[in-house]
Write a protein that holds these residues in place. Structure first.
Motif, PDB file in Angstrom:
ATOM      1  N   LEU A   1     -55.987 -50.086  31.619  1.00  0.00           N
ATOM      2  CA  LEU A   1     -56.814 -48.868  30.849  1.00  0.00           C
ATOM      3  C   LEU A   1     -55.912 -48.471  29.715  1.00  0.00           C
ATOM      4  CD1 LEU A   1     -56.770 -46.151  34.459  1.00  0.00           C
ATOM      5  CD2 LEU A   1     -58.454 -46.882  33.475  1.00  0.00           C
ATOM      6  N   LEU A   2     -54.692 -49.106  29.629  1.00  0.00           N
ATOM      7  CA  LEU A   2     -54.223 -48.731  28.354  1.00  0.00           C
ATOM      8  C   LEU A   2     -54.890 -50.066  27.001  1.00  0.00           C
ATOM      9  CD1 LEU A   2     -50.650 -49.508  28.706  1.00  0.00           C
ATOM     10  CD2 LEU A   2     -51.631 -47.489  27.945  1.00  0.00           C
ATOM     11  N   THR A   3     -55.076 -51.543  27.870  1.00  0.00           N
ATOM     12  CA  THR A   3     -55.796 -52.095  27.039  1.00  0.00           C
ATOM     13  C   THR A   3     -57.468 -51.857  26.650  1.00  0.00           C
ATOM     14  OG1 THR A   3     -55.135 -54.326  27.410  1.00  0.00           O
ATOM     15  CG2 THR A   3     -56.642 -54.472  26.478  1.00  0.00           C
ATOM     16  N   GLN A   4     -58.228 -51.089  27.179  1.00  0.00           N
ATOM     17  CA  GLN A   4     -58.756 -50.722  26.778  1.00  0.00           C
ATOM     18  C   GLN A   4     -59.083 -49.502  25.587  1.00  0.00           C
ATOM     19  OE1 GLN A   4     -61.431 -49.095  29.966  1.00  0.00           O
ATOM     20  NE2 GLN A   4     -63.037 -47.940  29.342  1.00  0.00           N
ATOM     21  N   GLN A   5     -58.272 -49.062  26.090  1.00  0.00           N
ATOM     22  CA  GLN A   5     -58.249 -47.585  24.783  1.00  0.00           C
ATOM     23  C   GLN A   5     -57.333 -48.549  23.651  1.00  0.00           C
ATOM     24  OE1 GLN A   5     -58.990 -44.345  24.792  1.00  0.00           O
ATOM     25  NE2 GLN A   5     -58.380 -44.264  23.314  1.00  0.00           N
ATOM     26  N   LEU A   6     -56.691 -49.304  23.687  1.00  0.00           N
ATOM     27  CA  LEU A   6     -56.343 -50.539  22.894  1.00  0.00           C
ATOM     28  C   LEU A   6     -57.637 -51.190  21.751  1.00  0.00           C
ATOM     29  CD1 LEU A   6     -53.905 -50.951  20.455  1.00  0.00           C
ATOM     30  CD2 LEU A   6     -53.824 -52.992  22.008  1.00  0.00           C
TER      31      LEU A   6
ATOM     32  N   TYR B   1     -47.466 -47.165  20.423  1.00  0.00           N
ATOM     33  CA  TYR B   1     -47.415 -46.672  21.899  1.00  0.00           C
ATOM     34  C   TYR B   1     -48.238 -47.379  22.656  1.00  0.00           C
ATOM     35  CZ  TYR B   1     -44.048 -42.776  21.247  1.00  0.00           C
ATOM     36  OH  TYR B   1     -42.705 -41.841  20.657  1.00  0.00           O
ATOM     37  N   LEU B   2     -48.918 -47.869  22.498  1.00  0.00           N
ATOM     38  CA  LEU B   2     -50.770 -48.464  23.830  1.00  0.00           C
ATOM     39  C   LEU B   2     -49.521 -50.104  23.406  1.00  0.00           C
ATOM     40  CD1 LEU B   2     -53.602 -47.725  22.764  1.00  0.00           C
ATOM     41  CD2 LEU B   2     -52.571 -46.937  24.419  1.00  0.00           C
ATOM     42  N   ILE B   3     -49.065 -50.546  22.421  1.00  0.00           N
ATOM     43  CA  ILE B   3     -48.409 -51.719  22.661  1.00  0.00           C
ATOM     44  C   ILE B   3     -47.269 -52.214  23.272  1.00  0.00           C
ATOM     45  CG2 ILE B   3     -47.719 -53.614  20.750  1.00  0.00           C
ATOM     46  CD1 ILE B   3     -50.421 -52.664  18.512  1.00  0.00           C
ATOM     47  N   ALA B   4     -46.685 -51.118  22.507  1.00  0.00           N
ATOM     48  CA  ALA B   4     -45.349 -50.555  23.351  1.00  0.00           C
ATOM     49  C   ALA B   4     -45.508 -50.395  24.874  1.00  0.00           C
ATOM     50  CB  ALA B   4     -44.313 -49.226  22.675  1.00  0.00           C
ATOM     51  N   TYR B   5     -46.256 -49.814  25.347  1.00  0.00           N
ATOM     52  CA  TYR B   5     -46.021 -49.848  26.855  1.00  0.00           C
ATOM     53  C   TYR B   5     -46.323 -50.847  27.392  1.00  0.00           C
ATOM     54  CZ  TYR B   5     -44.880 -44.526  26.161  1.00  0.00           C
ATOM     55  OH  TYR B   5     -44.892 -44.002  26.152  1.00  0.00           O
TER      56      TYR B   5
ATOM     57  N   ALA C   1     -52.539 -61.021  28.228  1.00  0.00           N
ATOM     58  CA  ALA C   1     -53.739 -60.671  27.959  1.00  0.00           C
ATOM     59  C   ALA C   1     -54.031 -60.052  26.497  1.00  0.00           C
ATOM     60  CB  ALA C   1     -54.520 -60.191  28.899  1.00  0.00           C
ATOM     61  N   ALA C   2     -53.247 -58.406  25.929  1.00  0.00           N
ATOM     62  CA  ALA C   2     -53.929 -57.996  25.296  1.00  0.00           C
ATOM     63  C   ALA C   2     -52.737 -58.458  23.930  1.00  0.00           C
ATOM     64  CB  ALA C   2     -53.006 -56.451  25.285  1.00  0.00           C
ATOM     65  N   VAL C   3     -52.517 -59.876  23.770  1.00  0.00           N
ATOM     66  CA  VAL C   3     -51.879 -60.224  22.263  1.00  0.00           C
ATOM     67  C   VAL C   3     -53.100 -60.373  21.584  1.00  0.00           C
ATOM     68  CG1 VAL C   3     -50.730 -62.448  21.858  1.00  0.00           C
ATOM     69  CG2 VAL C   3     -50.143 -61.276  23.520  1.00  0.00           C
ATOM     70  N   PRO C   4     -54.779 -61.073  21.450  1.00  0.00           N
ATOM     71  CA  PRO C   4     -55.159 -60.781  20.370  1.00  0.00           C
ATOM     72  C   PRO C   4     -55.628 -59.044  20.566  1.00  0.00           C
ATOM     73  CG  PRO C   4     -56.037 -62.249  22.190  1.00  0.00           C
ATOM     74  CD  PRO C   4     -54.845 -61.553  22.798  1.00  0.00           C
ATOM     75  N   LEU C   5     -55.122 -58.116  20.634  1.00  0.00           N
ATOM     76  CA  LEU C   5     -54.993 -57.095  20.086  1.00  0.00           C
ATOM     77  C   LEU C   5     -54.654 -56.676  19.520  1.00  0.00           C
ATOM     78  CD1 LEU C   5     -57.283 -54.990  23.662  1.00  0.00           C
ATOM     79  CD2 LEU C   5     -58.390 -55.233  20.680  1.00  0.00           C
TER      80      LEU C   5
ATOM     81  N   GLY D   1     -41.234 -51.635  16.387  1.00  0.00           N
ATOM     82  CA  GLY D   1     -40.532 -52.558  15.689  1.00  0.00           C
ATOM     83  C   GLY D   1     -42.213 -53.663  15.197  1.00  0.00           C
ATOM     84  N   ASP D   2     -41.922 -54.333  14.414  1.00  0.00           N
ATOM     85  CA  ASP D   2     -43.410 -55.568  13.387  1.00  0.00           C
ATOM     86  C   ASP D   2     -43.369 -55.939  15.147  1.00  0.00           C
ATOM     87  OD1 ASP D   2     -41.576 -57.778  13.631  1.00  0.00           O
ATOM     88  OD2 ASP D   2     -40.972 -57.460  11.347  1.00  0.00           O
ATOM     89  N   TRP D   3     -45.280 -56.675  14.212  1.00  0.00           N
ATOM     90  CA  TRP D   3     -45.572 -58.344  15.311  1.00  0.00           C
ATOM     91  C   TRP D   3     -44.259 -59.724  15.782  1.00  0.00           C
ATOM     92  CZ3 TRP D   3     -48.761 -59.364  17.930  1.00  0.00           C
ATOM     93  CH2 TRP D   3     -49.353 -60.731  18.824  1.00  0.00           C
ATOM     94  N   GLU D   4     -43.487 -59.578  14.906  1.00  0.00           N
ATOM     95  CA  GLU D   4     -42.785 -60.681  15.962  1.00  0.00           C
ATOM     96  C   GLU D   4     -42.142 -59.723  16.785  1.00  0.00           C
ATOM     97  OE1 GLU D   4     -40.034 -63.345  12.516  1.00  0.00           O
ATOM     98  OE2 GLU D   4     -41.825 -63.176  11.715  1.00  0.00           O
ATOM     99  N   ASP D   5     -41.290 -58.624  16.684  1.00  0.00           N
ATOM    100  CA  ASP D   5     -40.648 -57.626  17.632  1.00  0.00           C
ATOM    101  C   ASP D   5     -41.160 -57.937  18.811  1.00  0.00           C
ATOM    102  OD1 ASP D   5     -38.904 -56.955  16.239  1.00  0.00           O
ATOM    103  OD2 ASP D   5     -39.752 -55.885  15.103  1.00  0.00           O
ATOM    104  N   VAL D   6     -42.996 -57.917  18.899  1.00  0.00           N
ATOM    105  CA  VAL D   6     -43.580 -57.844  19.913  1.00  0.00           C
ATOM    106  C   VAL D   6     -43.680 -59.432  20.231  1.00  0.00           C
ATOM    107  CG1 VAL D   6     -45.769 -57.288  20.728  1.00  0.00           C
ATOM    108  CG2 VAL D   6     -45.103 -56.031  18.771  1.00  0.00           C
ATOM    109  N   GLN D   7     -44.111 -60.253  19.226  1.00  0.00           N
ATOM    110  CA  GLN D   7     -43.979 -61.878  20.156  1.00  0.00           C
ATOM    111  C   GLN D   7     -42.683 -62.125  20.963  1.00  0.00           C
ATOM    112  OE1 GLN D   7     -46.009 -64.507  17.119  1.00  0.00           O
ATOM    113  NE2 GLN D   7     -45.046 -62.925  15.868  1.00  0.00           N
ATOM    114  N   VAL D   8     -41.036 -61.318  20.374  1.00  0.00           N
ATOM    115  CA  VAL D   8     -40.148 -61.556  20.709  1.00  0.00           C
ATOM    116  C   VAL D   8     -39.903 -60.897  22.318  1.00  0.00           C
ATOM    117  CG1 VAL D   8     -37.624 -61.462  20.770  1.00  0.00           C
ATOM    118  CG2 VAL D   8     -39.178 -62.444  18.720  1.00  0.00           C
ATOM    119  N   ASP D   9     -40.219 -59.775  22.236  1.00  0.00           N
ATOM    120  CA  ASP D   9     -40.430 -59.081  23.384  1.00  0.00           C
ATOM    121  C   ASP D   9     -41.120 -59.705  24.873  1.00  0.00           C
ATOM    122  OD1 ASP D   9     -38.537 -57.670  22.690  1.00  0.00           O
ATOM    123  OD2 ASP D   9     -39.436 -56.030  21.390  1.00  0.00           O
ATOM    124  N   LEU D  10     -42.559 -60.818  24.243  1.00  0.00           N
ATOM    125  CA  LEU D  10     -42.983 -61.550  25.606  1.00  0.00           C
ATOM    126  C   LEU D  10     -43.108 -62.379  25.109  1.00  0.00           C
ATOM    127  CD1 LEU D  10     -46.613 -59.274  24.296  1.00  0.00           C
ATOM    128  CD2 LEU D  10     -45.243 -59.394  26.366  1.00  0.00           C
ATOM    129  N   GLY D  11     -41.922 -63.230  24.728  1.00  0.00           N
ATOM    130  CA  GLY D  11     -41.588 -64.856  25.097  1.00  0.00           C
ATOM    131  C   GLY D  11     -42.045 -65.787  24.587  1.00  0.00           C
TER     132      GLY D  11
END
Length: 267
Positions: free
Chosen positions: A152-157, A170-174, A182-186, A202-212
Motif C-alpha cells: 500500500l505504501l509503495t502504491q502511493q509512492l 515519509y513513504l520512503i522512510a516507512y 522492491a520499492a527501491v527503483p521508485l 536523509g538522501d539517497w545514500e542514507d537510504v541505500q545504507v539503511d537497506l544494506g
C-alpha cells in the motif's frame, strides 16, 4: 468541571501525565479494564469535554490513557472511532503522535480506513503521513500483514511526481523501516528528481545504507538532511545509533515541520 465514568475507568481520570515512550506505557489491563469496557474507553478517548479540560488537571490526560488501553486490548471496534479522532484532532500533537501507534496495535481492522486516508488526495498532508505510519505500525506489529502494508505504501509512492516532497519522504522512510527493497527503483526515481524532503530520512545514500545496499556512505551527508551534522535533531539522534521506531518517527516529524516552515518563508 467533574467527569463521571464508572470504575475502573474512573482511575484513568486520576493518572495524569505518564511517560510518552510506548515501551514505558503502563499495562492498563492491570487496572481491571476488560473487553466489556471498550465502548466507554472509545467514548473517553474522544470525549470533547476531556480534550478541553484544564491543561494542568489529570483529567486532560484521560483520553491519552484511553486510546493506549484500546491499543493494548487490540480493540477492533475502536479502529473507526480512533481514526475519526485523528482527523478531528489533527492539531493536537498527542493525538497525531500516539493514535497512529494505538491503531497499529489494533492492527488489521484499521487497514481499510488508514488506506482510504492515505489515498485521499484532498486530505491534510499530516493525516496522510499519519495514515502511512499506521500501516507501517501494523506491518511491525502483525508480521503477516507486513507485505500488505508495504504494498500500500509503495502504491502511493508511485504517485511521487504529483505529491508533496514531505509525503514522498515519509513513504520512503516507512518503506525503509519495513525493509521493502522492491520499492527501491521508485525511491531512486523520486530522489533523482529532487522530489524528496531530505529533512525526513536523509538522501539517497542514507537510504541505500539503511537497506544494506551500501556498507557506508560514499560522500559526506547532504547539508540539511536528516543525518547531516547541521540537522536540528542530530545531537539527539546519532546516525544509525540504536533507536526505536517511536524515536525516529518523532525526530522525522520535528525535522519535517521545521522544513515546512522554511519552505513557507521562501514563498
Amino acid at each position: 468541571m467533574s467527569f463521571v465514568y464508572p470504575p475502573p475507568l474512573d482511575r484513568l481520570l486520576r493518572l495524569g501525565k505518564e511517560p510518552a515512550h510506548r515501551r514505558t506505557w503502563p499495562d492498563y489491563r492491570n487496572l481491571g479494564l476488560e473487553n466489556r469496557h471498550v465502548p466507554l474507553l472509545i467514548q473517553m478517548a474522544a470525549d470533547p469535554a476531556l480534550h478541553a479540560a484544564a491543561e494542568r488537571t489529570p483529567e486532560v490526560w484521560a483520553p491519552v490513557h484511553a486510546w493506549r488501553a484500546l491499543g493494548q486490548m487490540e480493540a477492533a471496534d475502536a479502529a473507526g472511532p480512533l481514526l475519526a479522532l485523528l482527523v478531528r484532532e489533527a492539531d493536537n500533537p498527542w493525538v497525531l503522535e500516539e493514535v497512529p501507534a494505538a491503531l497499529g496495535m489494533i492492527g488489521p481492522p484499521a487497514i481499510p480506513s488508514a488506506t482510504d486516508l492515505l489515498f485521499d488526495e484532498d486530505a491534510d498532508e499530516r493525516l496522510r503521513e499519519a495514515a502511512a505510519r499506521i500501516l507501517t505500525e501494523i506491518g511491525h506489529e502483525y508480521p503477516d500483514r507486513r507485505d500488505q502494508a508495504a504494498a500500500l505504501l509503495t502504491q502511493q509512492l508511485r504517485d511521487w511526481p504529483h505529491q508533496d516532497r514531505t509525503l514522498n519522504a515519509y513513504l520512503i522512510a516507512y518503506l525503509v523501516e519495513l525493509n521493502e527493497t522492491a520499492a527501491v527503483p521508485l525511491m531512486e526515481e523520486a530522489y533523482a528528481a529532487g522530489a524528496v524532503d531530505l529533512a525526513v530520512h536523509g538522501d539517497w545514500e542514507d537510504v541505500q545504507v539503511d537497506l544494506g545496499m551500501l556498507s557506508e556512505r560514499l560522500t559526506p551527508p547532504t547539508p540539511g538532511s536528516y543525518f547531516a551534522p547541521d540537522a536540528p535533531h542530530a545531537p539527539q539522534l546519532a546516525r544509525r545509533a540504536p533507536a526505536d521506531a517511536d524515536a525516529k518517527a518523532k525526530a522525522r516529524q520535528k525535522a519535517a515541520k521545521q522544513s515546512r516552515k522554511k519552505n513557507r518563508k521562501k514563498k
